[in-house]
Design a protein around this motif. Structure first.
Motif, PDB file in Angstrom:
ATOM      1  N   LYS A  29     -11.600 -76.917 -39.821  1.00  0.00           N
ATOM      2  CA  LYS A  29     -10.510 -77.306 -40.723  1.00  0.00           C
ATOM      3  C   LYS A  29     -10.536 -78.813 -40.954  1.00  0.00           C
ATOM      4  CE  LYS A  29      -5.713 -76.349 -41.596  1.00  0.00           C
ATOM      5  NZ  LYS A  29      -4.610 -75.475 -41.305  1.00  0.00           N
ATOM      6  N   ASP A  30     -10.764 -79.550 -39.886  1.00  0.00           N
ATOM      7  CA  ASP A  30     -10.804 -81.011 -39.959  1.00  0.00           C
ATOM      8  C   ASP A  30     -11.906 -81.474 -40.927  1.00  0.00           C
ATOM      9  OD1 ASP A  30      -9.891 -83.531 -39.012  1.00  0.00           O
ATOM     10  OD2 ASP A  30     -11.787 -83.706 -37.922  1.00  0.00           O
ATOM     11  N   SER A  31     -13.088 -80.867 -40.817  1.00  0.00           N
ATOM     12  CA  SER A  31     -14.194 -81.252 -41.708  1.00  0.00           C
ATOM     13  C   SER A  31     -13.833 -80.976 -43.159  1.00  0.00           C
ATOM     14  CB  SER A  31     -15.467 -80.470 -41.391  1.00  0.00           C
ATOM     15  OG  SER A  31     -15.766 -80.540 -40.059  1.00  0.00           O
ATOM     16  N   LEU A  32     -13.232 -79.812 -43.392  1.00  0.00           N
ATOM     17  CA  LEU A  32     -12.885 -79.459 -44.778  1.00  0.00           C
ATOM     18  C   LEU A  32     -11.817 -80.406 -45.323  1.00  0.00           C
ATOM     19  CD1 LEU A  32     -12.923 -75.594 -44.340  1.00  0.00           C
ATOM     20  CD2 LEU A  32     -14.391 -76.880 -45.896  1.00  0.00           C
ATOM     21  N   GLU A  33     -10.842 -80.769 -44.476  1.00  0.00           N
ATOM     22  CA  GLU A  33      -9.802 -81.704 -44.934  1.00  0.00           C
ATOM     23  C   GLU A  33     -10.419 -83.060 -45.270  1.00  0.00           C
ATOM     24  OE1 GLU A  33      -5.899 -79.828 -42.698  1.00  0.00           O
ATOM     25  OE2 GLU A  33      -6.891 -81.576 -41.807  1.00  0.00           O
ATOM     26  N   LYS A  34     -11.350 -83.497 -44.426  1.00  0.00           N
ATOM     27  CA  LYS A  34     -12.020 -84.786 -44.686  1.00  0.00           C
ATOM     28  C   LYS A  34     -12.818 -84.738 -45.988  1.00  0.00           C
ATOM     29  CE  LYS A  34     -12.235 -87.099 -40.278  1.00  0.00           C
ATOM     30  NZ  LYS A  34     -12.159 -86.257 -39.081  1.00  0.00           N
ATOM     31  N   GLU A  35     -13.432 -83.584 -46.258  1.00  0.00           N
ATOM     32  CA  GLU A  35     -14.180 -83.454 -47.514  1.00  0.00           C
ATOM     33  C   GLU A  35     -13.250 -83.652 -48.723  1.00  0.00           C
ATOM     34  OE1 GLU A  35     -17.845 -82.594 -48.024  1.00  0.00           O
ATOM     35  OE2 GLU A  35     -17.331 -83.843 -46.337  1.00  0.00           O
ATOM     36  N   LEU A  36     -12.035 -83.106 -48.617  1.00  0.00           N
ATOM     37  CA  LEU A  36     -11.114 -83.218 -49.756  1.00  0.00           C
ATOM     38  C   LEU A  36     -10.583 -84.640 -49.921  1.00  0.00           C
ATOM     39  CD1 LEU A  36      -9.106 -79.865 -49.643  1.00  0.00           C
ATOM     40  CD2 LEU A  36     -11.028 -80.486 -51.093  1.00  0.00           C
ATOM     41  N   GLN A  37     -10.660 -85.435 -48.824  1.00  0.00           N
ATOM     42  CA  GLN A  37     -10.219 -86.837 -48.923  1.00  0.00           C
ATOM     43  C   GLN A  37     -11.339 -87.751 -49.420  1.00  0.00           C
ATOM     44  OE1 GLN A  37      -9.086 -87.527 -44.877  1.00  0.00           O
ATOM     45  NE2 GLN A  37      -7.403 -86.075 -45.007  1.00  0.00           N
ATOM     46  N   ASN A  38     -12.569 -87.250 -49.396  1.00  0.00           N
ATOM     47  CA  ASN A  38     -13.728 -88.072 -49.734  1.00  0.00           C
ATOM     48  C   ASN A  38     -13.828 -88.235 -51.257  1.00  0.00           C
ATOM     49  OD1 ASN A  38     -16.259 -89.108 -50.202  1.00  0.00           O
ATOM     50  ND2 ASN A  38     -17.334 -87.661 -48.884  1.00  0.00           N
ATOM     51  N   GLU A  39     -13.713 -89.466 -51.712  1.00  0.00           N
ATOM     52  CA  GLU A  39     -13.725 -89.720 -53.162  1.00  0.00           C
ATOM     53  C   GLU A  39     -15.067 -89.381 -53.797  1.00  0.00           C
ATOM     54  OE1 GLU A  39     -12.615 -93.726 -53.905  1.00  0.00           O
ATOM     55  OE2 GLU A  39     -10.573 -93.418 -53.176  1.00  0.00           O
ATOM     56  N   LEU A  40     -16.105 -89.298 -52.984  1.00  0.00           N
ATOM     57  CA  LEU A  40     -17.436 -89.007 -53.530  1.00  0.00           C
ATOM     58  C   LEU A  40     -17.776 -87.518 -53.456  1.00  0.00           C
ATOM     59  CD1 LEU A  40     -19.385 -92.050 -52.059  1.00  0.00           C
ATOM     60  CD2 LEU A  40     -18.434 -91.779 -54.346  1.00  0.00           C
ATOM     61  N   ALA A  41     -16.816 -86.723 -53.012  1.00  0.00           N
ATOM     62  CA  ALA A  41     -17.074 -85.280 -52.879  1.00  0.00           C
ATOM     63  C   ALA A  41     -16.379 -84.506 -54.002  1.00  0.00           C
ATOM     64  CB  ALA A  41     -16.584 -84.784 -51.523  1.00  0.00           C
ATOM     65  N   TYR A  42     -17.039 -83.452 -54.467  1.00  0.00           N
ATOM     66  CA  TYR A  42     -16.467 -82.557 -55.473  1.00  0.00           C
ATOM     67  C   TYR A  42     -16.454 -81.163 -54.855  1.00  0.00           C
ATOM     68  CZ  TYR A  42     -18.124 -86.243 -58.665  1.00  0.00           C
ATOM     69  OH  TYR A  42     -18.385 -87.433 -59.287  1.00  0.00           O
ATOM     70  N   TYR A  43     -15.297 -80.523 -54.854  1.00  0.00           N
ATOM     71  CA  TYR A  43     -15.203 -79.153 -54.328  1.00  0.00           C
ATOM     72  C   TYR A  43     -14.552 -78.239 -55.362  1.00  0.00           C
ATOM     73  CZ  TYR A  43     -17.237 -80.076 -49.901  1.00  0.00           C
ATOM     74  OH  TYR A  43     -18.167 -80.370 -48.938  1.00  0.00           O
ATOM     75  N   GLN A  44     -15.211 -77.107 -55.619  1.00  0.00           N
ATOM     76  CA  GLN A  44     -14.717 -76.134 -56.578  1.00  0.00           C
ATOM     77  C   GLN A  44     -14.654 -74.778 -55.891  1.00  0.00           C
ATOM     78  OE1 GLN A  44     -14.085 -76.557 -60.084  1.00  0.00           O
ATOM     79  NE2 GLN A  44     -14.235 -78.762 -59.720  1.00  0.00           N
ATOM     80  N   CYS A  45     -13.678 -73.961 -56.288  1.00  0.00           N
ATOM     81  CA  CYS A  45     -13.650 -72.602 -55.737  1.00  0.00           C
ATOM     82  C   CYS A  45     -13.581 -71.577 -56.869  1.00  0.00           C
ATOM     83  CB  CYS A  45     -12.510 -72.421 -54.737  1.00  0.00           C
ATOM     84  SG  CYS A  45     -10.901 -72.778 -55.381  1.00  0.00           S
ATOM     85  N   ALA A  46     -14.052 -70.370 -56.546  1.00  0.00           N
ATOM     86  CA  ALA A  46     -13.988 -69.255 -57.490  1.00  0.00           C
ATOM     87  C   ALA A  46     -12.872 -68.336 -57.012  1.00  0.00           C
ATOM     88  CB  ALA A  46     -15.316 -68.506 -57.507  1.00  0.00           C
ATOM     89  N   GLU A  47     -11.942 -68.026 -57.906  1.00  0.00           N
ATOM     90  CA  GLU A  47     -10.756 -67.251 -57.541  1.00  0.00           C
ATOM     91  C   GLU A  47     -10.682 -65.992 -58.410  1.00  0.00           C
ATOM     92  OE1 GLU A  47      -6.480 -69.007 -56.559  1.00  0.00           O
ATOM     93  OE2 GLU A  47      -6.805 -68.787 -58.690  1.00  0.00           O
TER      94      GLU A  47
END
Ligand SMILES: CC(C)(COP(=O)(O)OP(=O)(O)OC[C@H]1O[C@@H](n2cnc3c(N)ncnc32)[C@H](O)[C@@H]1OP(=O)(O)O)[C@@H](O)C(=O)NCCC(=O)NCCS
Length: 145
Positions: A29-47
């Motif tokens: 969970k911690d890693s995923l939260e850090k990814e969302l705080q990273n300005e250089l990261a892009y995360y997309q999900c399929a719903e």
């Protein structure tokens, strides 16, 4: 209908479940939260109907994008969800003057290698013993945008 959208903090519990089901060393969970705080990261999900069935991430490094993860829940595979996620990421790269995309993939992971080749990624070498649980070489793949 499957929709692709940006990932947010409220999605993390569902993403953790996808990680747990799809990978032998799931992200915390911690890693995923850090990814969302990273300005250089892009995360997309399929719903689909309010349920997250897959997700994909990448990091921008100068004019390159490094794909960090792509995963779709087993019951929802081979219906185009990963293709939708990759298309979205390619679109983001094109809008952000990214020149190329790269990733590592387990050399035995034929579904993923086929997926990437379908989108024009080509193999450019190996990283020996890159993966753990089980230990396995990674194939490095690149795609010019
Ligand atoms: C790899 C993965 C993301 C593909 O997701 P998906 O939603 O099933 O992929 P799509 O339906 O968009 O398929 C696109 C292409 O991928 C390839 N592919 C997907 N599943 C495949 C399979 N089981 N066998 C062979 N090729 C496959 C095909 O080229 C397919 O194109 P086609 O439908 O024209 O044949 C999914 O299998 C997965 O989550 N695997 C576990 C996690 C993982 O290994 N992630 C990659 C880490 S590098």
């Amino acid at each position: 209908m499957v929709v692709v959208r940006s990932m947010g903090y409220d999605d993390i519990d569902q993403i953790m479940e996808i990680e747990r089901i799809c990978f032998s060393l799931p992200w915390s969970k911690d890693s995923l939260e850090k990814e969302l705080q990273n300005e250089l990261a892009y995360y997309q999900c399929a719903e689909e109907n309010g349920k997250i069935i897959g997700y994909m991430g990448m990091w921008r490094i100068l004019d390159e994008c490094h794909i960090t993860n792509v995963a779709v829940l087993p019951d929802y595979r081979q219906r185009g969800a990963a293709s939708m996620l990759i298309n979205k990421m390619i679109e983001i790269c094109k809008c952000s003057e990214i020149q190329s995309m790269t990733l590592e993939v387990r050399e035995s992971n034929y579904p993923a290698i086929n997926l990437y080749e379908k989108f024009g990624f080509v193999s450019a070498g190996k990283r020996p013993n890159y993966y753990l649980k089980p230990v396995e070489d990674a194939i490095i793949m690149w795609k010019k945008i």
